[in-house]
Design a protein around this motif. Structure first.
Motif, PDB file in Angstrom:
ATOM      1  N   PHE A  45     -22.535 -36.028 -18.205  1.00  0.00           N
ATOM      2  CA  PHE A  45     -23.870 -35.631 -18.657  1.00  0.00           C
ATOM      3  C   PHE A  45     -24.741 -35.240 -17.457  1.00  0.00           C
ATOM      4  O   PHE A  45     -25.409 -34.205 -17.462  1.00  0.00           O
ATOM      5  N   ALA A  46     -24.715 -36.078 -16.412  1.00  0.00           N
ATOM      6  CA  ALA A  46     -25.517 -35.792 -15.215  1.00  0.00           C
ATOM      7  C   ALA A  46     -25.092 -34.466 -14.582  1.00  0.00           C
ATOM      8  O   ALA A  46     -25.939 -33.646 -14.195  1.00  0.00           O
ATOM      9  N   ASN A  47     -23.794 -34.242 -14.495  1.00  0.00           N
ATOM     10  CA  ASN A  47     -23.294 -32.988 -13.912  1.00  0.00           C
ATOM     11  C   ASN A  47     -23.663 -31.777 -14.760  1.00  0.00           C
ATOM     12  O   ASN A  47     -23.934 -30.700 -14.229  1.00  0.00           O
ATOM     13  N   SER A  48     -23.682 -31.961 -16.080  1.00  0.00           N
ATOM     14  CA  SER A  48     -24.050 -30.840 -16.961  1.00  0.00           C
ATOM     15  C   SER A  48     -25.523 -30.472 -16.780  1.00  0.00           C
ATOM     16  O   SER A  48     -25.885 -29.296 -16.840  1.00  0.00           O
ATOM     17  N   ILE A  49     -26.364 -31.477 -16.545  1.00  0.00           N
ATOM     18  CA  ILE A  49     -27.789 -31.220 -16.288  1.00  0.00           C
ATOM     19  C   ILE A  49     -27.956 -30.481 -14.953  1.00  0.00           C
ATOM     20  O   ILE A  49     -28.680 -29.477 -14.864  1.00  0.00           O
ATOM     21  N   ILE A  50     -27.250 -30.957 -13.931  1.00  0.00           N
ATOM     22  CA  ILE A  50     -27.338 -30.337 -12.608  1.00  0.00           C
ATOM     23  C   ILE A  50     -26.819 -28.902 -12.634  1.00  0.00           C
ATOM     24  O   ILE A  50     -27.300 -28.032 -11.891  1.00  0.00           O
ATOM     25  N   GLU A  51     -25.855 -28.627 -13.501  1.00  0.00           N
ATOM     26  CA  GLU A  51     -25.271 -27.283 -13.574  1.00  0.00           C
ATOM     27  C   GLU A  51     -26.326 -26.225 -13.902  1.00  0.00           C
ATOM     28  O   GLU A  51     -26.285 -25.107 -13.371  1.00  0.00           O
ATOM     29  N   TYR A  52     -27.276 -26.583 -14.762  1.00  0.00           N
ATOM     30  CA  TYR A  52     -28.331 -25.622 -15.123  1.00  0.00           C
ATOM     31  C   TYR A  52     -29.205 -25.285 -13.913  1.00  0.00           C
ATOM     32  O   TYR A  52     -29.555 -24.122 -13.682  1.00  0.00           O
ATOM     33  N   PHE A  53     -29.557 -26.304 -13.130  1.00  0.00           N
ATOM     34  CA  PHE A  53     -30.382 -26.064 -11.935  1.00  0.00           C
ATOM     35  C   PHE A  53     -29.585 -25.327 -10.857  1.00  0.00           C
ATOM     36  O   PHE A  53     -30.138 -24.508 -10.113  1.00  0.00           O
ATOM     37  N   SER A  54     -28.287 -25.628 -10.783  1.00  0.00           N
ATOM     38  CA  SER A  54     -27.416 -24.919  -9.829  1.00  0.00           C
ATOM     39  C   SER A  54     -27.336 -23.439 -10.173  1.00  0.00           C
ATOM     40  O   SER A  54     -27.304 -22.579  -9.281  1.00  0.00           O
ATOM     41  N   MET A  55     -27.303 -23.152 -11.464  1.00  0.00           N
ATOM     42  CA  MET A  55     -27.235 -21.763 -11.915  1.00  0.00           C
ATOM     43  C   MET A  55     -28.490 -21.002 -11.477  1.00  0.00           C
ATOM     44  O   MET A  55     -28.416 -19.845 -11.054  1.00  0.00           O
ATOM     45  N   ILE A  56     -29.644 -21.688 -11.535  1.00  0.00           N
ATOM     46  CA  ILE A  56     -30.901 -21.071 -11.082  1.00  0.00           C
ATOM     47  C   ILE A  56     -30.870 -20.880  -9.568  1.00  0.00           C
ATOM     48  O   ILE A  56     -31.289 -19.848  -9.049  1.00  0.00           O
ATOM     49  N   ALA A  57     -30.339 -21.873  -8.843  1.00  0.00           N
ATOM     50  CA  ALA A  57     -30.297 -21.797  -7.376  1.00  0.00           C
ATOM     51  C   ALA A  57     -29.386 -20.672  -6.899  1.00  0.00           C
ATOM     52  O   ALA A  57     -29.709 -19.942  -5.960  1.00  0.00           O
ATOM     53  N   VAL A  58     -28.244 -20.530  -7.552  1.00  0.00           N
ATOM     54  CA  VAL A  58     -27.269 -19.525  -7.139  1.00  0.00           C
ATOM     55  C   VAL A  58     -27.675 -18.129  -7.601  1.00  0.00           C
ATOM     56  O   VAL A  58     -27.376 -17.127  -6.951  1.00  0.00           O
ATOM     57  N   LEU A  59     -28.405 -18.052  -8.731  1.00  0.00           N
ATOM     58  CA  LEU A  59     -28.771 -16.777  -9.361  1.00  0.00           C
ATOM     59  C   LEU A  59     -27.509 -15.938  -9.589  1.00  0.00           C
ATOM     60  O   LEU A  59     -26.492 -16.460  -9.999  1.00  0.00           O
ATOM     61  N   GLY A  60     -27.580 -14.653  -9.313  1.00  0.00           N
ATOM     62  CA  GLY A  60     -26.390 -13.815  -9.483  1.00  0.00           C
ATOM     63  C   GLY A  60     -25.818 -13.406  -8.149  1.00  0.00           C
ATOM     64  O   GLY A  60     -25.220 -12.332  -8.020  1.00  0.00           O
ATOM     65  N   VAL A  61     -26.009 -14.281  -7.144  1.00  0.00           N
ATOM     66  CA  VAL A  61     -25.696 -13.908  -5.766  1.00  0.00           C
ATOM     67  C   VAL A  61     -24.204 -13.684  -5.528  1.00  0.00           C
ATOM     68  O   VAL A  61     -23.815 -12.717  -4.864  1.00  0.00           O
ATOM     69  N   ASN A  62     -23.348 -14.553  -6.044  1.00  0.00           N
ATOM     70  CA  ASN A  62     -21.938 -14.525  -5.648  1.00  0.00           C
ATOM     71  C   ASN A  62     -21.255 -13.182  -5.897  1.00  0.00           C
ATOM     72  O   ASN A  62     -20.620 -12.622  -5.001  1.00  0.00           O
ATOM     73  N   SER A  63     -21.361 -12.657  -7.114  1.00  0.00           N
ATOM     74  CA  SER A  63     -20.694 -11.389  -7.431  1.00  0.00           C
ATOM     75  C   SER A  63     -21.326 -10.234  -6.657  1.00  0.00           C
ATOM     76  O   SER A  63     -20.624  -9.379  -6.095  1.00  0.00           O
ATOM     77  N   TYR A  64     -22.657 -10.207  -6.620  1.00  0.00           N
ATOM     78  CA  TYR A  64     -23.365  -9.132  -5.915  1.00  0.00           C
ATOM     79  C   TYR A  64     -23.047  -9.160  -4.423  1.00  0.00           C
ATOM     80  O   TYR A  64     -22.701  -8.130  -3.820  1.00  0.00           O
ATOM     81  N   ALA A  65     -23.155 -10.333  -3.810  1.00  0.00           N
ATOM     82  CA  ALA A  65     -22.960 -10.448  -2.363  1.00  0.00           C
ATOM     83  C   ALA A  65     -21.521 -10.145  -1.965  1.00  0.00           C
ATOM     84  O   ALA A  65     -21.278  -9.512  -0.934  1.00  0.00           O
ATOM     85  N   ALA A  66     -20.551 -10.589  -2.782  1.00  0.00           N
ATOM     86  CA  ALA A  66     -19.139 -10.313  -2.476  1.00  0.00           C
ATOM     87  C   ALA A  66     -18.883  -8.811  -2.486  1.00  0.00           C
ATOM     88  O   ALA A  66     -18.176  -8.278  -1.626  1.00  0.00           O
ATOM     89  N   ARG A  67     -19.474  -8.113  -3.455  1.00  0.00           N
ATOM     90  CA  ARG A  67     -19.290  -6.661  -3.551  1.00  0.00           C
ATOM     91  C   ARG A  67     -19.917  -5.942  -2.359  1.00  0.00           C
ATOM     92  O   ARG A  67     -19.279  -5.103  -1.719  1.00  0.00           O
ATOM     93  N   GLU A  68     -21.175  -6.275  -2.049  1.00  0.00           N
ATOM     94  CA  GLU A  68     -21.890  -5.571  -0.985  1.00  0.00           C
ATOM     95  C   GLU A  68     -21.348  -5.919   0.400  1.00  0.00           C
ATOM     96  O   GLU A  68     -21.248  -5.047   1.265  1.00  0.00           O
TER      97      GLU A  68
END
Length: 484
Positions: A45-68
Motif C-alpha cells: 500500500f505504501a509503495n502504491s502511494i509513493i508510485e503516484y508521487f514518483s510518476m509526478i517526479a519523473v514526468l515523461g522524462v525517461n522516453s523523451y530523454a533517451a530519444r534525444e
C-alpha cells in the motif's frame, strides 16, 4: 562512438527482464510467509502511494530523454548540456512531487498509520531524479544496466533472508526495496561521469523540453490508468472474487509481454540515432528486422499460453481459480497486440517525434476502455473485462499504424507473420496431442514448452524464416569459435 552490438543489447535486456521475474518468484513466497498478509499489505500500500508521487517526479522524462540523448550521444559537450537541463527539469518536478507528498502526509487521515513506512519508501522519489537511467539507454550501455540491476537484486535477496525474520520486520523489508532502488541510482550518478561533464559551463534552456516532456507524461498517465481501469471497475461492479480471478488470468501473460517488449525497447536508441544521422535505409531495415523478431516470438507465445491456460492456472493459482481459465485464454491474444504496440512505439512513433499521436491513441483507448468495461462487466463479469481489454489492446496499435504504415515493408513482414502463424498452428496441434497422454499440470507445462519450442523452431527453419535463420547462424558462429 563504436556501435554496440544490437544482438548483445537485446540479450542483456532480456536477461534483465528475466531477472525481474525470477527474483520475485524466489523472494515473495518467503516474505509473504514471514510478514503475513497484513505486513505485505502495508508495504504494498505504501509503495502504491509513493508510485503516484514518483510518476509526478519523473514526468515523461525517461522516453523523451533517451530519444534525444541518443541523437547526440557522440558529442560529449552537447550531451553534458542536455543532461544538466534534464536533471534541473527533473529536480523541479521532484520538489513539486515532495510538496504534494508532504501535504497528503499530514492531511490525509488514511495515511496516518503508515507515516513511518511512507517516510522510508519516499526516499525513492529523490533518487529517481539522480538515476539518469535514460542516459545509459541512449549510450546503449545495456551490459552495465543488466549487471548493476542483477547485483543489487542479489544483495537485496541476501539482505531479505538475513534480516527479515518475523512479522514486525515489514519496515526492514520496505527498506531493502528502497536500498536496491537508491543504490542503483547512486551508482548511475557516479558512473555517468564517464560520459558527461556536469561542471561544464553552459547556458540552460528548459523551455524547449517542457512541451514534449509533458506530452510523454500524458501518455504515461493515460497508459497507467488504462492498465488499472479494468481491475478497478471489476472491483466496483463485481467484487473482490472477480478481481482475484481476473488477476490470475492476466498475470502470466503480462510476464511474457514484459520479456518481449523489454527486448524491443533496447532498439529505441539505435533507431533514434540512425534517424539523426539520416541513415534512412538502415533505419527502415532495422524496423523490418525488429517487427519480424517481435512476431517470431509473440505469435507462438500466444498460441502456447492459450494451450497452457488451464494447467498454468492450476499450478500457479490453484483449483479455486479455474473459473478464470476462459478469460485467460481470451487474454493470451493481447500478447500480440501489446508487443506490436511496443514495437511501433519504440521503432517509429517515438523516434519520429509522433508522441502527440501516441497520446491521442492512449486517450481514445482510455475512453473505449471505460465504456466497454462498464457494459461488458455488467453483462459477462470477469470474461467481459477480458473482452474489453482485448479490444482496447488491439485499438492502440491499429490507431498507431496510421502514421507508421509508410515505414513498414508490408510484403516482407506479412510473409514473416504467415510463417510464424503456420509454425504456431503446428505447435498447437502437437501440444494438444501431448495433453491426451499427460494429466499432471506441471508435466504438461514442461513437456509442452520443450516440445512446442522444438517443433516451432524446426518449422521456422524449414520455412527459412529470416529471424530463425539469423538465430541459427549466430549459434553456428558460437560453436565454431568454441571449437577453435
Amino acid at each position: 562512438m563504436q556501435q554496440k552490438s544490437l544482438k548483445k543489447n537485446a540479450i542483456f535486456t532480456f536477461i534483465k527482464s528475466f531477472m525481474n521475474i525470477i527474483f520475485p518468484i524466489i523472494s515473495f513466497p518467503y516474505a509473504s510467509r514471514i510478514l503475513l498478509p497484513e505486513g505485505i499489505g502495508k508495504v504494498n500500500f505504501a509503495n502504491s502511494i509513493i508510485e503516484y508521487f514518483s510518476m509526478i517526479a519523473v514526468l515523461g522524462v525517461n522516453s523523451y530523454a533517451a530519444r534525444e540523448a541518443a541523437k547526440i550521444r557522440d558529442d560529449k559537450e552537447k550531451l553534458s548540456k542536455f543532461t544538466k537541463e534534464i536533471l534541473l527539469f527533473n529536480l523541479i518536478s521532484t520538489v513539486f512531487a515532495y510538496i504534494l507528498f508532504v501535504f497528503c502526509f499530514f492531511f490525509v487521515d488514511k495515511l496516518a498509520e503508515y507515516r513511518l513506512l511512507l517516510i522510508v519508501c519516499s526516499t525513492k522519489i529523490l533518487f529517481f531524479t539522480l538515476g539518469t537511467n535514460w542516459l545509459f539507454t541512449a549510450k546503449e550501455e545495456f551490459g552495465y544496466i543488466t549487471l548493476r540491476h542483477s547485483a543489487f537484486q542479489i544483495i537485496s535477496l541476501i539482505l531479505l533472508f538475513t534480516l527479515v525474520h518475523n512479522s514486525d520486520d515489514y519496515l526492514i523489508y520496505a527498506g531493502i526495496g528502497v536500498f536496491s532502488n537508491v543504490g542503483e541510482n547512486i551508482l548511475n550518478f557516479i558512473y555517468a561521469r564517464k560520459f558527461i561533464n556536469l561542471r561544464q559551463k553552459t547556458s540552460i534552456e528548459l523551455k524547449k523540453h517542457a512541451k514534449p516532456i509533458f506530452t510523454f507524461f500524458g501518455i504515461s498517465c493515460a497508459g497507467r490508468i488504462n492498465s488499472l481501469l479494468d481491475t478497478t471497475m471489476l472491483g466496483f461492479l463485481s467484487g473482490n472474487a472477480a478481481v482475484g480471478f481476473y488477476s490470475a488470468a492476466i498475470k502470466i501473460g503480462t510476464m511474457v509481454v514484459e520479456l518481449i517488449t523489454s527486448t524491443i525497447s533496447s532498439f529505441l536508441p539505435r533507431s533514434s540515432y540512425l534517424l539523426e544521422q539520416n541513415k534512412i535505409e538502415e533505419y527502415q531495415a532495422l524496423i523490418s528486422k525488429v517487427l519480424k523478431l517481435t512476431f517470431f516470438f509473440c505469435i507462438p507465445a500466444t498460441f502456447g499460453l492459450f494451450c497452457l491456460s488451464r494447467p498454468v492456472i492450476l499450478l500457479f493459482s490453484g483449483e479455486k481459480y479455474l473459473p478464470a481459465t476462459a478469460t485467460m485464454m481470451l487474454l493470451t491474444f493481447t500478447i500480440i497486440a501489446r508487443c506490436f504496440n511496443s514495437c511501433l512505439n519504440n521503432m517509429i512513433i517515438t523516434p519520429q517525434r509522433q508522441e502527440k499521436f501516441a497520446l491521442y491513441a492512449q486517450l481514445i483507448a482510455l475512453f473505449l476502455n471505460g465504456v466497454l468495461n462498464y457494459f461488458f462487466i455488467r453483462k459477462w463479469g470477469v470474461f467481459g473485462a477480458g473482452l474489453a481489454t482485448l479490444m482496447v489492446e488491439f485499438t492502440l496499435p491499429i490507431v498507431k499504424l496510421i502514421p507508421s504504415w509508410k515505414y513498414i515493408n508490408t510484403k516482407s513482414n506479412l510473409l514473416s507473420v504467415i510463417q510464424s502463424l503456420f509454425g504456431s498452428l503446428v505447435m498447437y496441434a502437437v501440444i494438444m496431442l501431448l495433453f491426451r497422454n499427460i494429466e499432471n499440470s506441471f508435466v504438461q507445462i514442461i513437456c509442452s514448452v520443450i516440445t512446442g519450442s522444438a517443433v516451432y523452431a524446426l518449422i521456422e527453419i524449414v520455412l527459412r524464416h529470416e529471424t530463425a535463420m539469423l538465430i541459427l547462424a549466430a549459434l553456428k558462429n558460437k560453436l565454431i569459435h568454441k571449437k577453435s
